[in-house]
Enzyme design. Sequence first.
Site, PDB file in Angstrom:
ATOM      1  N   MET A  40     -11.772   4.514  -1.163  1.00 47.15           N
ATOM      2  CA  MET A  40     -12.656   4.813   0.180  1.00 47.15           C
ATOM      3  C   MET A  40     -13.311   6.264   0.133  1.00 47.15           C
ATOM      4  SD  MET A  40      -9.682   3.309   2.987  1.00 47.15           S
ATOM      5  CE  MET A  40      -8.475   3.183   1.496  1.00 47.15           C
TER       6      MET A  40
ATOM      7  N   GLY B 132      -3.098  -4.141   8.954  1.00 45.64           N
ATOM      8  CA  GLY B 132      -2.283  -4.815   9.871  1.00 45.64           C
ATOM      9  C   GLY B 132      -1.689  -6.223   9.379  1.00 45.64           C
TER      10      GLY B 132
ATOM     11  N   ASP C  39      -6.598  -6.727   4.004  1.00 44.21           N
ATOM     12  CA  ASP C  39      -6.398  -5.275   3.910  1.00 44.21           C
ATOM     13  C   ASP C  39      -6.189  -4.833   5.428  1.00 44.21           C
ATOM     14  OD1 ASP C  39      -6.982  -2.421   2.027  1.00 44.21           O
ATOM     15  OD2 ASP C  39      -5.457  -2.954   3.340  1.00 44.21           O
TER      16      ASP C  39
ATOM     17  N   SER D 269       0.885  -1.264  -0.114  1.00 44.03           N
ATOM     18  CA  SER D 269      -0.052   0.011   0.053  1.00 44.03           C
ATOM     19  C   SER D 269       0.996   1.374  -0.025  1.00 44.03           C
ATOM     20  CB  SER D 269      -0.856   0.036   1.259  1.00 44.03           C
ATOM     21  OG  SER D 269      -1.331   1.490   1.439  1.00 44.03           O
TER      22      SER D 269
ATOM     23  N   PHE E 225      -6.421   4.619   8.058  1.00 42.11           N
ATOM     24  CA  PHE E 225      -5.246   4.997   8.427  1.00 42.11           C
ATOM     25  C   PHE E 225      -4.420   3.690   8.174  1.00 42.11           C
ATOM     26  CE2 PHE E 225      -6.052   8.859   9.767  1.00 42.11           C
ATOM     27  CZ  PHE E 225      -7.515   8.683  10.267  1.00 42.11           C
TER      28      PHE E 225
ATOM     29  N   HIS F 239      -8.044   1.124  -4.084  1.00 42.95           N
ATOM     30  CA  HIS F 239      -8.999   0.633  -3.246  1.00 42.95           C
ATOM     31  C   HIS F 239      -9.906   2.040  -2.919  1.00 42.95           C
ATOM     32  CE1 HIS F 239      -9.516  -0.056   1.434  1.00 42.95           C
ATOM     33  NE2 HIS F 239     -10.643   0.115   0.915  1.00 42.95           N
TER      34      HIS F 239
ATOM     35  N   MET G 112      -8.611   8.034  -0.343  1.00 43.12           N
ATOM     36  CA  MET G 112      -9.523   8.558   0.747  1.00 43.12           C
ATOM     37  C   MET G 112      -9.983   9.992   0.363  1.00 43.12           C
ATOM     38  SD  MET G 112      -7.061   7.004   3.877  1.00 43.12           S
ATOM     39  CE  MET G 112      -6.535   5.460   3.958  1.00 43.12           C
TER      40      MET G 112
ATOM     41  N   ASP H 203      -4.562   3.325  -1.911  1.00 42.19           N
ATOM     42  CA  ASP H 203      -5.632   3.751  -0.856  1.00 42.19           C
ATOM     43  C   ASP H 203      -6.166   5.016  -1.305  1.00 42.19           C
ATOM     44  OD1 ASP H 203      -3.993   1.869   1.558  1.00 42.19           O
ATOM     45  OD2 ASP H 203      -5.859   1.269   0.429  1.00 42.19           O
TER      46      ASP H 203
ATOM     47  N   MET I 193     -11.500  -6.057   4.889  1.00 47.88           N
ATOM     48  CA  MET I 193     -10.621  -4.945   6.181  1.00 47.88           C
ATOM     49  C   MET I 193     -10.473  -5.851   7.375  1.00 47.88           C
ATOM     50  SD  MET I 193     -10.000  -2.387   3.926  1.00 47.88           S
ATOM     51  CE  MET I 193      -9.298  -1.706   5.192  1.00 47.88           C
TER      52      MET I 193
ATOM     53  N   HIS J 118      -0.989  -0.954  -4.302  1.00 50.11           N
ATOM     54  CA  HIS J 118      -2.416  -0.897  -3.833  1.00 50.11           C
ATOM     55  C   HIS J 118      -2.288   0.317  -3.586  1.00 50.11           C
ATOM     56  CE1 HIS J 118      -5.859  -2.298  -1.312  1.00 50.11           C
ATOM     57  NE2 HIS J 118      -5.523  -1.228  -0.396  1.00 50.11           N
TER      58      HIS J 118
ATOM     59  N   GLY K 138       1.315  -2.335   4.060  1.00 50.72           N
ATOM     60  CA  GLY K 138       1.601  -1.018   3.860  1.00 50.72           C
ATOM     61  C   GLY K 138       2.994  -0.629   4.738  1.00 50.72           C
ATOM     62  N   SER K 139       2.590  -0.268   6.252  1.00 50.98           N
ATOM     63  CA  SER K 139       3.669   0.119   6.861  1.00 50.98           C
ATOM     64  C   SER K 139       4.704  -1.162   7.201  1.00 50.98           C
ATOM     65  CB  SER K 139       3.344   0.659   8.199  1.00 50.98           C
ATOM     66  OG  SER K 139       2.161  -0.652   8.800  1.00 50.98           O
TER      67      SER K 139
HETATM   68  C1  DX5 Z   1      -6.604   1.323   5.199  1.00 43.51           C
HETATM   69  C2  DX5 Z   1      -5.974   1.083   4.060  1.00 43.51           C
HETATM   70  C3  DX5 Z   1      -4.937  -0.071   4.186  1.00 43.51           C
HETATM   71  C4  DX5 Z   1      -3.934   0.265   4.787  1.00 43.51           C
HETATM   72  C5  DX5 Z   1      -2.746  -0.871   5.012  1.00 43.51           C
HETATM   73  O1  DX5 Z   1      -7.629   2.142   5.288  1.00 43.51           O
HETATM   74  O2  DX5 Z   1      -7.030   0.419   3.269  1.00 43.51           O
HETATM   75  O3  DX5 Z   1      -4.567  -0.706   2.740  1.00 43.51           O
HETATM   76  O4  DX5 Z   1      -2.833   1.521   4.071  1.00 43.51           O
HETATM   77  O5  DX5 Z   1      -1.454  -0.310   5.920  1.00 43.51           O
HETATM   78  P1  DX5 Z   1      -0.992  -1.211   7.140  1.00 43.51           P
HETATM   79  O6  DX5 Z   1      -0.537  -2.447   6.067  1.00 43.51           O
HETATM   80  O7  DX5 Z   1       0.155  -0.417   7.544  1.00 43.51           O
HETATM   81  O8  DX5 Z   1      -2.153  -1.568   7.815  1.00 43.51           O
HETATM   82 ZN    ZN Z   2      -6.202  -0.490   1.293  1.00 40.75          ZN
END
Ligand code: DX5
Ligand code: ZN
Length: 220
Positions: free
Chosen positions: A70, A179, A177, A9, A145, A68, A38, A36, A139, A34, A199-200
């Site tokens: 949102m 954590g 998606d 992500s 976030f 994705h 928002m 994101d 999710m 990916h 992501g992180s």
């Molecule tokens: C959250 C996003 C996820 C997020 C994943 O709203 O849809 O894709 O960026 O980030 P991590 O892998 O750090 O949880």
């Molecule tokens: Zn996402």
Amino acid sequence: KNSAVIAPSILSANFAKLGAEVDEVLTAGCQWVHFDVMDNHYVPNLTFGPMICKALKDYGITAPIDVHLMVEPVDEMIKSFAAAGADYISFHPEATKHLHRSVHLVKELGCKVGLVLNPATPINLIKDVLEDLDIILIMSVNPGFGGQSFIPKTLDKIRAVRRLIDEHNLDIRLSVDGGVKPDNIKQIFDAGADTFVMGSAIFASEDRAATIKQTLAQVN
Ligand code: DX5
Ligand code: ZN
């Protein structure tokens, strides 16, 4: 079962050098990108629009762009991201007034279509369009976030959706998606997921290539 895909992500990437960041994680073995998106309306955060998708395509990224959304409403963004080169477009069923129409809008524009289930959104909400889907995003955090903790209850839902896909003998990717980390991805894989958004865990890692390598090893 589909081959495993790691979809980093870009929410957690260094946006001052986004092209290089994406190159790095794809070279290290990730298969998709990916996105994101928002809008500070559907979720309490604001990221980027179709321009960034087009910029990465023009930069030369050829890996599938896994968008994705949102956002609410979704239809205009579906059109903009399809025009900007998205390969997959997934959105939240709660964010459209006409679910069947929005799903078919994605398909008519030539993109693969996905629906996203928030932690408390029942699978029932999407069962009447199941056959039309190319991917289901589950999710495992509340959207908005990066860097949040995986919600363990999600494992039950992953198993249930895997059963549903297999019972109907459908060719749908099951993506998780939120954590997802090297220390929980095996559990998520065993529960039936084949696509992993990270992501992180990747972008905040001391050694991104090593993290990606050890993660891929657990799902192949
Ligand atoms: C959250 C996003 C996820 C997020 C994943 O709203 O849809 O894709 O960026 O980030 P991590 O892998 O750090 O949880
Ligand atoms: Zn996402």
